[in-house]
Design a protein around this motif. Structure first.
Motif, PDB file in Angstrom:
ATOM      1  N   LYS A  35      38.873  61.900  38.218  1.00 58.13           N
ATOM      2  CA  LYS A  35      37.987  61.414  37.172  1.00 58.13           C
ATOM      3  C   LYS A  35      38.566  60.126  36.629  1.00 58.13           C
ATOM      4  CE  LYS A  35      37.766  63.847  33.392  1.00 58.13           C
ATOM      5  NZ  LYS A  35      37.376  64.894  32.437  1.00 58.13           N
ATOM      6  N   TYR A  45      42.334  66.483  39.039  1.00 59.46           N
ATOM      7  CA  TYR A  45      42.003  67.663  38.255  1.00 59.46           C
ATOM      8  C   TYR A  45      43.092  68.726  38.384  1.00 59.46           C
ATOM      9  CZ  TYR A  45      37.193  66.277  37.281  1.00 59.46           C
ATOM     10  OH  TYR A  45      36.083  65.650  36.821  1.00 59.46           O
ATOM     11  N   ASP A 138      39.186  68.168  28.904  1.00 63.04           N
ATOM     12  CA  ASP A 138      37.973  67.364  28.754  1.00 63.04           C
ATOM     13  C   ASP A 138      38.275  66.209  27.803  1.00 63.04           C
ATOM     14  OD1 ASP A 138      35.466  66.274  28.308  1.00 63.04           O
ATOM     15  OD2 ASP A 138      34.475  68.185  27.920  1.00 63.04           O
ATOM     16  N   ARG A 140      36.772  63.359  27.414  1.00 60.36           N
ATOM     17  CA  ARG A 140      35.570  62.842  26.766  1.00 60.36           C
ATOM     18  C   ARG A 140      35.281  63.611  25.475  1.00 60.36           C
ATOM     19  NH1 ARG A 140      31.263  59.910  29.080  1.00 60.36           N
ATOM     20  NH2 ARG A 140      29.315  60.004  27.881  1.00 60.36           N
ATOM     21  N   ARG A 141      35.412  64.911  25.533  1.00 58.46           N
ATOM     22  CA  ARG A 141      35.159  65.748  24.360  1.00 58.46           C
ATOM     23  C   ARG A 141      36.201  65.505  23.267  1.00 58.46           C
ATOM     24  NH1 ARG A 141      31.188  68.343  21.568  1.00 58.46           N
ATOM     25  NH2 ARG A 141      32.033  70.117  20.409  1.00 58.46           N
ATOM     26  N   ARG A 192      34.353  74.474  22.547  1.00 58.34           N
ATOM     27  CA  ARG A 192      34.217  74.074  23.958  1.00 58.34           C
ATOM     28  C   ARG A 192      35.566  74.016  24.676  1.00 58.34           C
ATOM     29  NH1 ARG A 192      29.503  69.417  24.142  1.00 58.34           N
ATOM     30  NH2 ARG A 192      28.076  70.391  22.626  1.00 58.34           N
ATOM     31  N   PRO A 194      38.369  71.916  24.801  1.00 56.74           N
ATOM     32  CA  PRO A 194      38.719  70.721  25.586  1.00 56.74           C
ATOM     33  C   PRO A 194      40.206  70.625  25.916  1.00 56.74           C
ATOM     34  CG  PRO A 194      38.472  70.134  23.289  1.00 56.74           C
ATOM     35  CD  PRO A 194      38.070  71.584  23.394  1.00 56.74           C
TER      36      PRO A 194
END
Length: 253
Positions: A35, A45, A138, A140-141, A192, A194
């Motif tokens: 990513k 990842y 995550d 982005r989160r 969520r 992250p």
């Protein structure tokens, strides 16, 4: 705390966002194996998830702002850093933090910054130590949560406005440290998930104590002083001292 829908809209910068990075736009590569993140780094990842670090910097002034303040700040400037496991200052990642601005009749103003440490040699040079708190699943989160938290205070933050996660709502206590504490609470509590972490907001005092003790220990060892003694320890100035909190060990001296 109202958060953006990250599936349909990008993370919004807070109105008083100030960035000195040219890599601040988020972009995601559709490749299965890696990513490409907002700060120009590529992570696998499986093998190299970025880390979330509690970072301590020595204090000093900068153009348009300062890492020092008269409002309940101690010896260090505090930030959260998302970066790789590399110990090199040149690969330290991005610092998320509050910078103290000017003071006037309305109070002391603050700026929220996302600072690419590759592009701020001053801050990178004054990077004293980092404590690894979690793996970032995550990014982005996490960035969206930081920006949303920053947006919850006014554009030119008056000390009467304190982030909602802060436990001490005394206006004079707001500082880079209280914001970092609030930001950790926001990301560690997020439904969520992250982060991959064993810890939560209740562990903050232990993080802070460990960080302070670690920097004091490195200072006693002479880590921040030029080595002039024959036969003394030679420290690598290109590397940032790092303590992994969940492994309870030093990974870079």
């Amino acid at each position: 705390m109202s958060l953006p829908n990250l599936l349909t809209e990008p993370a919004q910068r807070p109105p008083f966002y100030r960035s000195i990075s040219s890599h601040s736009q988020l972009s995601v590569n559709s490749s299965r194996s890696s990513k490409v993140l907002s700060f120009g780094r590529t992570f696998s990842y499986q093998k190299d998830k970025p880390r979330l670090y509690l970072a301590l910097f020595s204090r000093g002034g900068t153009a348009g702002g300062t890492y020092g303040s008269q409002l309940s700040c101690d010896s260090y400037h505090w930030a959260l850093v998302i970066g790789s496991q590399s110990p090199l200052r040149s690969e330290a990642g991005t610092a998320f933090h509050i910078v103290h601005g000017t003071s006037d009749s309305e109070g002391t103003h603050f700026f929220y910054e996302e600072t690419d440490l590759r592009e701020n040699p001053y801050l990178a040079r004054n990077f004293l130590a980092r404590i690894a708190l979690a793996k970032v699943v995550d990014e982005r989160r996490v960035v969206a949560l930081f920006r949303t938290l920053a947006s919850s205070v006014s554009a030119h933050l008056n000390p009467t406005h304190v982030p909602p996660h802060a436990t001490n709502h005394d206006a004079t206590s707001f500082s880079c440290l209280s914001w970092v504490k609030a930001a950790w609470a926001a990301v560690s509590e997020d439904s969520r998930r992250p982060l991959k972490s064993y810890f939560g907001p209740e562990d903050w005092s232990q993080f802070e104590n460990e960080a302070r003790k670690y920097v004091k220990r490195k200072r006693r060892q002479g880590r921040y002083s030029p080595n002039t003694e024959p036969g003394g320890v030679t420290w690598d100035p290109a590397e940032v001292p790092t303590w992994n909190y969940w492994e309870n060990r030093e990974t870079t001296d």
